[in-house]
Design an enzyme around this catalytic site. Sequence first.
Site, short mmCIF file in Angstrom:
data_model
loop_
_atom_site.label_atom_id
_atom_site.label_comp_id
_atom_site.label_asym_id
_atom_site.label_seq_id
_atom_site.Cartn_x
_atom_site.Cartn_y
_atom_site.Cartn_z
N LYS A 53 2.77 66.99 19.86
CA LYS A 53 4.20 66.88 19.53
C LYS A 53 4.37 66.46 18.07
O LYS A 53 5.23 66.98 17.35
CB LYS A 53 4.88 65.88 20.48
CG LYS A 53 4.96 66.40 21.91
CD LYS A 53 5.37 65.36 22.93
CE LYS A 53 5.23 65.92 24.34
NZ LYS A 53 5.54 64.97 25.40
N GLN A 97 6.34 58.74 26.62
CA GLN A 97 5.39 59.65 27.26
C GLN A 97 5.07 59.15 28.66
O GLN A 97 4.71 57.99 28.85
CB GLN A 97 4.11 59.73 26.40
CG GLN A 97 3.11 60.74 26.88
CD GLN A 97 3.63 62.19 26.83
OE1 GLN A 97 4.26 62.61 25.88
NE2 GLN A 97 3.36 62.95 27.89
N ASP A 120 13.93 64.40 25.90
CA ASP A 120 13.18 64.86 27.07
C ASP A 120 14.13 65.29 28.20
O ASP A 120 13.70 65.94 29.16
CB ASP A 120 12.28 63.73 27.61
CG ASP A 120 10.84 63.87 27.14
OD1 ASP A 120 10.46 64.98 26.72
OD2 ASP A 120 10.09 62.87 27.22
#
Length: 307
Positions: A53, A97, A120
């Site tokens: 990322k 994460q 997200d």
Amino acid sequence: MAQIIDGKVISQEIRLKLNEEVAQFVNAGNPQPHLTAVIVGEDPASEIYVRNKMTACKEVGISSETKRLPATTTEEELLQLIGELNRDDSVSGVLVQLPVPEQINERTICNAVAPEKDVDGFNEINMGRLALDMEGFVPATPLAVKTLLEHCNIETFGRNAVVVGRSKNVSLPLAILMHSDGKNATKALDATVTICHRYTPPKELAIHCRQADIIVVAVGKPGLITKDMVKPGACVIDVGINRIKDEKTGNDKLVGDVDFEEVRQVAGHISPVPGGVGPMTVTMLMYNTLKAAKKAAQNASRKSALV
Ligand code: NAD
């Protein structure tokens, strides 16, 4: 033989466009979009995902930072950090994460990320907005699947689709995006969607899959989808990522949930693992981060117009 959906190549094209858009945005006097990722603990897979990322951020011109917290971090400590990032105007997007260590409640954490920085799309507000066909942040993997289908001109309108898996972060938002109304804000895909999961008997799974024009599988079981389960010409999108031992070399390798070599003989289109949904997911995270930065800039100019 199926046409391969090359997620790497398509992703590269989209990243180039994003790079231009970021440059235009910054040249117009806006601050550089910024993504902050938080990793709690030392999961090697999480390290790889976050590294990918961060690399993508560099490619498209988004500044980024990874905050690392020890595996012993309490929920309270993580919530405090998220609060600070939510209040920091230089941060456009925040992602934690997953998975987080077991002393931390994943849902509490997802809901703590400010909806307008939730790149997200896991906050309950963004999930709810997606379910209601409203504008918001759509999780990157479902968005990646939609983008791949659109890019390859796979017709979805009124077609039969099967989503294998029902997880809250991947398959559920994917199933919503596949069946919802394309005329509404999420520009969804208008397919007729069947959801299969761990309690779908294997025989039934095969029956549902054989009727599908599009199969999207996100389970985490190598070889789950075999040739006999696929209608000739169907489009098969493999979201699964599994690390297995290569029998020939003895080394580890990544495979999806689809028996790729067999299924490609009957499918019309197929996405490989690696090189399919994975790179596109990271690209869609970049898309969401730029979108967050643009929204923040709009809100800031609206606020300054009011004073
Ligand atoms: P998860 O473990 O949360 O969910 C797995 C789902 O599979 C569950 O809903 C379960 O009901 C279903 N399932 C289990 N066994 C089944 C069976 N025999 N038949 C049908 N359904 C079955 O996992 P997840 O987070 O949704 O991820 C799924 C897979 O996708 C994993 O391999 C993960 O690594 C991968 N993934 C890939 C990306 C990407 O960018 N390519 C992103 C996220 C997840």
